[in-house]
Design an enzyme around this catalytic site. Structure first.
Site, PDB file in Angstrom:
ATOM      1  N   THR A 157       0.825  -1.197   0.000  1.00  0.00           N
ATOM      2  CA  THR A 157       0.000   0.000   0.000  1.00  0.00           C
ATOM      3  C   THR A 157       0.866   1.256   0.000  1.00  0.00           C
ATOM      4  O   THR A 157       2.011   1.232   0.487  1.00  0.00           O
ATOM      5  CB  THR A 157      -0.910   0.019   1.244  1.00  0.00           C
ATOM      6  OG1 THR A 157      -1.542   1.302   1.370  1.00  0.00           O
ATOM      7  CG2 THR A 157      -0.104  -0.235   2.514  1.00  0.00           C
TER       8      THR A 157
ATOM      9  N   TYR B 291      -1.760   0.086  10.962  1.00  0.00           N
ATOM     10  CA  TYR B 291      -1.936  -0.502   9.625  1.00  0.00           C
ATOM     11  C   TYR B 291      -0.701  -0.259   8.766  1.00  0.00           C
ATOM     12  O   TYR B 291      -0.203  -1.184   8.104  1.00  0.00           O
ATOM     13  CB  TYR B 291      -3.173   0.089   8.970  1.00  0.00           C
ATOM     14  CG  TYR B 291      -3.346  -0.297   7.515  1.00  0.00           C
ATOM     15  CD1 TYR B 291      -3.773  -1.573   7.167  1.00  0.00           C
ATOM     16  CD2 TYR B 291      -3.073   0.610   6.500  1.00  0.00           C
ATOM     17  CE1 TYR B 291      -3.923  -1.939   5.840  1.00  0.00           C
ATOM     18  CE2 TYR B 291      -3.220   0.253   5.175  1.00  0.00           C
ATOM     19  CZ  TYR B 291      -3.643  -1.019   4.841  1.00  0.00           C
ATOM     20  OH  TYR B 291      -3.779  -1.370   3.518  1.00  0.00           O
TER      21      TYR B 291
END
Length: 354
Positions: free
Chosen positions: A131, A174
Protein backbone atom coordinates in the site's frame (compact mmCIF):
# COMPACT_ATOMS: atom_id res chain seq x y z
CA UNK A 1 6.19 -15.19 -24.42
CA UNK A 2 5.22 -15.64 -20.81
CA UNK A 3 7.34 -17.25 -18.15
CA UNK A 4 6.66 -19.78 -15.40
CA UNK A 5 3.30 -21.01 -16.75
CA UNK A 6 2.39 -24.51 -15.64
CA UNK A 7 -0.76 -26.58 -15.27
CA UNK A 8 -0.62 -26.16 -11.50
CA UNK A 9 -3.08 -23.66 -10.00
CA UNK A 10 -2.34 -20.09 -9.01
CA UNK A 11 -3.06 -19.46 -5.32
CA UNK A 12 -4.83 -16.17 -4.57
CA UNK A 13 -5.06 -15.41 -0.85
CA UNK A 14 -7.94 -13.10 -0.08
CA UNK A 15 -9.29 -14.14 -3.45
CA UNK A 16 -12.93 -13.43 -2.58
CA UNK A 17 -12.21 -9.79 -1.80
CA UNK A 18 -12.60 -7.00 -4.32
CA UNK A 19 -9.19 -7.11 -6.04
CA UNK A 20 -8.74 -10.82 -5.36
CA UNK A 21 -11.94 -11.94 -7.07
CA UNK A 22 -11.22 -9.75 -10.08
CA UNK A 23 -7.76 -11.29 -10.38
CA UNK A 24 -9.08 -14.82 -9.86
CA UNK A 25 -11.67 -14.16 -12.56
CA UNK A 26 -9.04 -12.97 -15.01
CA UNK A 27 -6.75 -15.91 -14.27
CA UNK A 28 -9.55 -18.45 -14.72
CA UNK A 29 -10.81 -16.74 -17.88
CA UNK A 30 -7.41 -17.13 -19.53
CA UNK A 31 -7.20 -20.81 -18.58
CA UNK A 32 -5.43 -20.94 -15.22
CA UNK A 33 -6.73 -23.16 -12.48
CA UNK A 34 -7.08 -21.06 -9.33
CA UNK A 35 -7.06 -21.84 -5.61
CA UNK A 36 -8.79 -19.08 -3.67
CA UNK A 37 -7.93 -19.02 0.03
CA UNK A 38 -10.20 -16.72 2.03
CA UNK A 39 -11.65 -16.71 5.54
CA UNK A 40 -14.95 -15.36 4.12
CA UNK A 41 -15.51 -12.95 7.01
CA UNK A 42 -15.77 -9.59 5.24
CA UNK A 43 -18.93 -8.12 3.76
CA UNK A 44 -19.57 -9.21 0.18
CA UNK A 45 -16.96 -11.96 0.00
CA UNK A 46 -19.42 -14.85 0.03
CA UNK A 47 -21.28 -13.22 -2.83
CA UNK A 48 -17.98 -12.85 -4.71
CA UNK A 49 -17.22 -16.53 -4.05
CA UNK A 50 -20.57 -17.55 -5.54
CA UNK A 51 -19.93 -15.28 -8.53
CA UNK A 52 -16.55 -16.92 -9.18
CA UNK A 53 -17.97 -20.44 -8.95
CA UNK A 54 -20.91 -19.57 -11.20
CA UNK A 55 -18.55 -18.19 -13.86
CA UNK A 56 -15.77 -20.77 -13.71
CA UNK A 57 -17.01 -23.90 -11.93
CA UNK A 58 -14.29 -26.42 -11.14
CA UNK A 59 -11.54 -24.15 -12.43
CA UNK A 60 -11.93 -22.21 -9.15
CA UNK A 61 -11.27 -24.11 -5.91
CA UNK A 62 -12.33 -22.07 -2.87
CA UNK A 63 -10.60 -22.99 0.38
CA UNK A 64 -12.05 -21.44 3.52
CA UNK A 65 -9.06 -20.73 5.74
CA UNK A 66 -7.16 -17.94 7.47
CA UNK A 67 -3.57 -16.93 6.66
CA UNK A 68 -2.87 -16.93 10.40
CA UNK A 69 -3.27 -20.74 10.25
CA UNK A 70 0.12 -21.85 8.96
CA UNK A 71 -1.00 -25.44 8.33
CA UNK A 72 -3.79 -24.32 5.98
CA UNK A 73 -1.39 -21.98 4.21
CA UNK A 74 1.17 -24.73 3.69
CA UNK A 75 -1.49 -27.03 2.24
CA UNK A 76 -2.51 -24.46 -0.35
CA UNK A 77 1.02 -23.30 -1.17
CA UNK A 78 2.28 -26.84 -1.84
CA UNK A 79 -0.02 -27.16 -4.85
CA UNK A 80 0.54 -23.71 -6.36
CA UNK A 81 2.48 -22.60 -9.40
CA UNK A 82 2.43 -19.06 -8.04
CA UNK A 83 1.07 -17.13 -5.05
CA UNK A 84 -0.74 -13.80 -5.25
CA UNK A 85 -0.99 -12.64 -1.65
CA UNK A 86 -3.86 -10.21 -1.09
CA UNK A 87 -5.37 -11.42 2.20
CA UNK A 88 -5.12 -8.66 4.77
CA UNK A 89 -6.70 -6.50 7.42
CA UNK A 90 -7.36 -3.39 5.34
CA UNK A 91 -8.68 -0.61 7.58
CA UNK A 92 -6.60 1.98 9.42
CA UNK A 93 -9.41 2.43 11.95
CA UNK A 94 -9.52 -1.30 12.76
CA UNK A 95 -5.75 -1.32 13.19
CA UNK A 96 -6.04 1.45 15.78
CA UNK A 97 -8.84 -0.38 17.58
CA UNK A 98 -6.91 -3.68 17.69
CA UNK A 99 -3.23 -3.33 16.74
CA UNK A 100 -2.39 -6.90 17.74
CA UNK A 101 -4.99 -8.46 15.43
CA UNK A 102 -3.84 -6.14 12.66
CA UNK A 103 -0.24 -7.30 13.16
CA UNK A 104 -1.19 -10.97 13.29
CA UNK A 105 -3.05 -10.81 9.97
CA UNK A 106 -0.85 -8.47 7.97
CA UNK A 107 2.64 -9.12 9.28
CA UNK A 108 2.53 -12.63 10.75
CA UNK A 109 0.14 -13.87 8.08
CA UNK A 110 2.52 -12.70 5.36
CA UNK A 111 5.47 -14.40 7.04
CA UNK A 112 3.38 -17.59 7.15
CA UNK A 113 2.92 -17.34 3.38
CA UNK A 114 6.60 -16.63 2.75
CA UNK A 115 7.76 -19.46 4.99
CA UNK A 116 5.36 -21.89 3.31
CA UNK A 117 6.84 -20.95 -0.05
CA UNK A 118 10.44 -20.99 1.17
CA UNK A 119 10.15 -24.42 2.81
CA UNK A 120 7.68 -26.22 0.57
CA UNK A 121 7.54 -24.56 -2.87
CA UNK A 122 10.54 -22.24 -3.34
CA UNK A 123 10.22 -21.87 -7.12
CA UNK A 124 6.70 -20.39 -6.89
CA UNK A 125 6.59 -16.62 -7.52
CA UNK A 126 5.05 -14.52 -4.74
CA UNK A 127 3.28 -11.27 -5.63
CA UNK A 128 2.31 -9.15 -2.62
CA UNK A 129 -0.32 -6.42 -2.24
CA UNK A 130 1.27 -3.56 -0.35
CA UNK A 131 0.00 0.00 0.00
CA UNK A 132 1.04 3.61 -0.44
CA UNK A 133 0.54 3.92 3.33
CA UNK A 134 4.10 2.59 3.76
CA UNK A 135 5.21 6.14 2.89
CA UNK A 136 3.37 7.61 5.87
CA UNK A 137 1.95 11.09 5.64
CA UNK A 138 4.60 11.71 2.96
CA UNK A 139 4.60 15.51 2.80
CA UNK A 140 4.12 18.25 5.37
CA UNK A 141 1.59 21.06 5.21
CA UNK A 142 4.33 23.48 4.15
CA UNK A 143 4.99 21.33 1.05
CA UNK A 144 1.45 21.60 -0.35
CA UNK A 145 -0.74 24.44 -1.54
CA UNK A 146 -4.42 24.69 -2.37
CA UNK A 147 -5.43 25.09 -5.99
CA UNK A 148 -9.20 25.33 -6.52
CA UNK A 149 -10.69 22.16 -5.00
CA UNK A 150 -7.47 20.26 -4.35
CA UNK A 151 -4.04 20.28 -2.77
CA UNK A 152 -1.00 20.13 -4.96
CA UNK A 153 2.70 19.83 -4.04
CA UNK A 154 4.72 23.02 -4.10
CA UNK A 155 7.73 21.30 -5.65
CA UNK A 156 7.64 20.64 -9.38
CA UNK A 157 9.72 17.52 -8.72
CA UNK A 158 6.51 15.76 -7.67
CA UNK A 159 4.57 16.67 -10.83
CA UNK A 160 4.73 13.08 -12.10
CA UNK A 161 3.89 11.57 -8.73
CA UNK A 162 5.64 9.49 -6.08
CA UNK A 163 8.34 7.06 -7.16
CA UNK A 164 9.50 3.89 -5.44
CA UNK A 165 12.49 5.85 -4.11
CA UNK A 166 10.33 7.76 -1.63
CA UNK A 167 11.49 7.00 1.94
CA UNK A 168 9.40 4.63 4.01
CA UNK A 169 7.76 6.19 7.06
CA UNK A 170 5.14 3.87 8.56
CA UNK A 171 2.32 5.77 10.25
CA UNK A 172 -0.60 4.03 12.05
CA UNK A 173 -0.62 0.37 13.10
CA UNK A 174 -1.94 -0.50 9.62
CA UNK A 175 0.99 1.28 7.99
CA UNK A 176 3.38 -0.55 10.32
CA UNK A 177 1.93 -4.01 9.69
CA UNK A 178 1.71 -3.62 5.92
CA UNK A 179 5.12 -1.99 5.80
CA UNK A 180 6.60 -4.85 7.81
CA UNK A 181 5.07 -7.36 5.41
CA UNK A 182 6.25 -5.31 2.42
CA UNK A 183 9.84 -5.43 3.66
CA UNK A 184 9.69 -9.13 4.53
CA UNK A 185 8.55 -9.94 1.00
CA UNK A 186 11.34 -7.85 -0.47
CA UNK A 187 13.92 -9.38 1.85
CA UNK A 188 12.89 -12.98 1.17
CA UNK A 189 13.91 -12.32 -2.41
CA UNK A 190 17.31 -10.96 -1.38
CA UNK A 191 18.11 -13.45 1.37
CA UNK A 192 16.30 -16.63 0.27
CA UNK A 193 16.21 -16.01 -3.50
CA UNK A 194 12.42 -16.24 -3.75
CA UNK A 195 10.80 -14.76 -6.83
CA UNK A 196 8.87 -11.89 -5.27
CA UNK A 197 7.25 -8.66 -6.42
CA UNK A 198 5.72 -5.99 -4.18
CA UNK A 199 2.88 -3.82 -5.50
CA UNK A 200 2.38 -0.66 -3.43
CA UNK A 201 -1.14 0.21 -4.48
CA UNK A 202 -2.98 3.49 -4.44
CA UNK A 203 -6.80 3.66 -4.68
CA UNK A 204 -8.19 0.77 -6.71
CA UNK A 205 -11.88 0.88 -7.64
CA UNK A 206 -14.36 -0.89 -9.89
CA UNK A 207 -17.03 -3.59 -10.07
CA UNK A 208 -17.42 -6.02 -7.17
CA UNK A 209 -16.21 -3.45 -4.66
CA UNK A 210 -18.45 -3.18 -1.59
CA UNK A 211 -17.06 0.14 -0.41
CA UNK A 212 -17.08 1.12 3.26
CA UNK A 213 -16.06 4.23 5.12
CA UNK A 214 -12.79 2.54 6.10
CA UNK A 215 -11.81 0.93 2.81
CA UNK A 216 -12.79 1.38 -0.83
CA UNK A 217 -13.64 5.08 -0.46
CA UNK A 218 -14.61 5.69 -4.10
CA UNK A 219 -17.23 2.93 -4.03
CA UNK A 220 -18.34 4.11 -0.59
CA UNK A 221 -18.85 7.66 -1.88
CA UNK A 222 -20.78 6.46 -4.93
CA UNK A 223 -22.91 4.01 -2.97
CA UNK A 224 -23.74 6.72 -0.44
CA UNK A 225 -24.80 8.99 -3.29
CA UNK A 226 -27.07 6.30 -4.75
CA UNK A 227 -28.66 5.64 -1.35
CA UNK A 228 -28.97 9.29 -0.42
CA UNK A 229 -26.79 8.79 2.65
CA UNK A 230 -24.66 11.56 4.12
CA UNK A 231 -20.88 11.18 3.83
CA UNK A 232 -18.29 12.00 6.47
CA UNK A 233 -15.11 13.54 5.09
CA UNK A 234 -12.13 13.16 7.41
CA UNK A 235 -10.02 16.25 6.87
CA UNK A 236 -11.01 19.15 4.66
CA UNK A 237 -11.79 17.35 1.39
CA UNK A 238 -8.94 18.90 -0.58
CA UNK A 239 -6.76 15.81 -0.14
CA UNK A 240 -5.84 14.11 -3.41
CA UNK A 241 -5.49 10.48 -4.46
CA UNK A 242 -4.93 8.85 -7.82
CA UNK A 243 -7.47 6.21 -8.78
CA UNK A 244 -6.90 3.04 -10.80
CA UNK A 245 -9.63 0.87 -12.29
CA UNK A 246 -9.41 -2.73 -11.16
CA UNK A 247 -9.11 -4.07 -14.71
CA UNK A 248 -6.00 -1.94 -15.22
CA UNK A 249 -4.66 -3.13 -11.87
CA UNK A 250 -5.23 -6.75 -12.93
CA UNK A 251 -3.28 -6.10 -16.14
CA UNK A 252 -0.30 -4.98 -14.06
CA UNK A 253 -0.47 -7.95 -11.67
CA UNK A 254 -0.72 -10.47 -14.51
CA UNK A 255 2.11 -8.83 -16.43
CA UNK A 256 4.35 -9.10 -13.37
CA UNK A 257 3.36 -12.73 -12.87
CA UNK A 258 3.95 -13.66 -16.49
CA UNK A 259 7.36 -11.98 -16.59
CA UNK A 260 8.54 -12.74 -13.10
CA UNK A 261 12.04 -13.55 -14.30
CA UNK A 262 12.66 -9.96 -15.34
CA UNK A 263 11.02 -8.24 -12.34
CA UNK A 264 11.79 -10.59 -9.44
CA UNK A 265 12.89 -8.73 -6.35
CA UNK A 266 11.31 -5.46 -7.52
CA UNK A 267 8.97 -3.07 -5.74
CA UNK A 268 6.45 -1.10 -7.82
CA UNK A 269 4.05 1.72 -7.06
CA UNK A 270 0.72 0.91 -8.71
CA UNK A 271 -1.89 3.59 -9.29
CA UNK A 272 -3.69 5.70 -11.83
CA UNK A 273 -1.09 8.43 -12.09
CA UNK A 274 -1.53 12.22 -12.40
CA UNK A 275 -4.16 12.01 -15.14
CA UNK A 276 -6.44 9.99 -12.85
CA UNK A 277 -5.95 12.02 -9.68
CA UNK A 278 -8.93 13.47 -7.84
CA UNK A 279 -9.64 15.24 -4.57
CA UNK A 280 -12.49 14.17 -2.33
CA UNK A 281 -14.43 17.34 -3.12
CA UNK A 282 -13.80 16.90 -6.84
CA UNK A 283 -15.11 13.34 -6.65
CA UNK A 284 -18.27 14.53 -4.94
CA UNK A 285 -18.82 16.97 -7.83
CA UNK A 286 -18.27 14.16 -10.35
CA UNK A 287 -20.71 11.90 -8.53
CA UNK A 288 -23.30 14.66 -8.40
CA UNK A 289 -22.96 14.88 -12.18
CA UNK A 290 -23.10 11.09 -12.56
CA UNK A 291 -26.10 10.41 -10.34
CA UNK A 292 -28.01 13.67 -10.75
CA UNK A 293 -28.24 13.90 -6.96
CA UNK A 294 -26.77 16.11 -4.31
CA UNK A 295 -24.16 14.31 -2.21
CA UNK A 296 -24.66 15.34 1.39
CA UNK A 297 -21.49 15.42 3.46
CA UNK A 298 -20.03 16.65 6.72
CA UNK A 299 -16.48 17.02 8.00
CA UNK A 300 -14.54 15.40 10.84
CA UNK A 301 -10.95 15.48 12.09
CA UNK A 302 -8.12 14.02 10.03
CA UNK A 303 -7.33 10.40 10.86
CA UNK A 304 -3.84 9.17 11.86
CA UNK A 305 -1.54 8.88 8.86
CA UNK A 306 -3.96 10.48 6.38
CA UNK A 307 -2.01 11.79 3.41
CA UNK A 308 -3.01 15.25 2.13
CA UNK A 309 -1.67 14.31 -1.31
CA UNK A 310 -0.65 11.06 -2.94
CA UNK A 311 -0.29 10.48 -6.68
CA UNK A 312 1.58 7.55 -8.20
CA UNK A 313 4.43 7.83 -10.65
CA UNK A 314 3.85 4.75 -12.83
CA UNK A 315 7.00 5.04 -14.93
CA UNK A 316 8.78 2.11 -13.25
CA UNK A 317 6.00 -0.30 -14.24
CA UNK A 318 5.95 1.12 -17.75
CA UNK A 319 9.70 0.76 -18.15
CA UNK A 320 9.72 -2.79 -16.77
CA UNK A 321 6.53 -4.22 -18.29
CA UNK A 322 5.13 -1.69 -20.75
CA UNK A 323 2.14 -1.19 -18.47
CA UNK A 324 0.20 2.03 -18.14
CA UNK A 325 -3.40 2.82 -17.09
CA UNK A 326 -5.91 2.64 -19.92
CA UNK A 327 -9.25 3.51 -18.32
CA UNK A 328 -9.78 7.20 -17.49
CA UNK A 329 -11.47 8.04 -14.22
CA UNK A 330 -14.78 9.18 -15.73
CA UNK A 331 -15.13 5.98 -17.74
CA UNK A 332 -14.18 3.87 -14.75
CA UNK A 333 -16.72 5.62 -12.53
CA UNK A 334 -19.44 4.80 -15.06
CA UNK A 335 -18.55 1.08 -14.87
CA UNK A 336 -18.60 1.16 -11.07
CA UNK A 337 -21.88 3.07 -11.07
CA UNK A 338 -23.50 0.53 -13.41
CA UNK A 339 -22.39 -2.35 -11.20
CA UNK A 340 -23.49 -0.73 -7.95
CA UNK A 341 -26.80 0.38 -9.47
CA UNK A 342 -27.53 -3.14 -10.73
CA UNK A 343 -26.37 -4.75 -7.49
CA UNK A 344 -28.30 -2.48 -5.14
CA UNK A 345 -31.30 -1.78 -7.35
CA UNK A 346 -30.69 1.93 -7.84
CA UNK A 347 -31.06 3.87 -11.07
CA UNK A 348 -28.62 6.49 -12.32
CA UNK A 349 -28.16 8.93 -15.16
CA UNK A 350 -25.32 7.57 -17.20
CA UNK A 351 -26.13 9.73 -20.21
CA UNK A 352 -25.51 12.89 -18.21
CA UNK A 353 -21.98 11.77 -17.40
CA UNK A 354 -20.84 9.97 -20.54
Amino acid sequence: MTENRTDRPVLVTGGCGFIGCNLADRLAARGNAVIVLDNLTRAGVRENAQWLKARHGERIDIVTADIRDSISVIGAVREASAVIHLAAQVAVTDSIADPVADFEVNARGTVNVLEAVRLHNPTAPVLFASTNKVYGRLIDDAQIARADQRYQPVSSELADGITENAPLDFYSPYGCSKGTADQYVRDYSRVFDLQTVVMRMSCIYGPRQFGTEDQGWIAHFLLSALRGDSLTIYGDGYQVRDALHVSDAADAWLAALDHIGSVRGRVFNLGGGPSNSVSLLELIALLRELTGRDVAHSFADWRPGDQPWYVTDTSALFNALGWRPKIPLREGLISLHEWLASRFGESGKREAFA
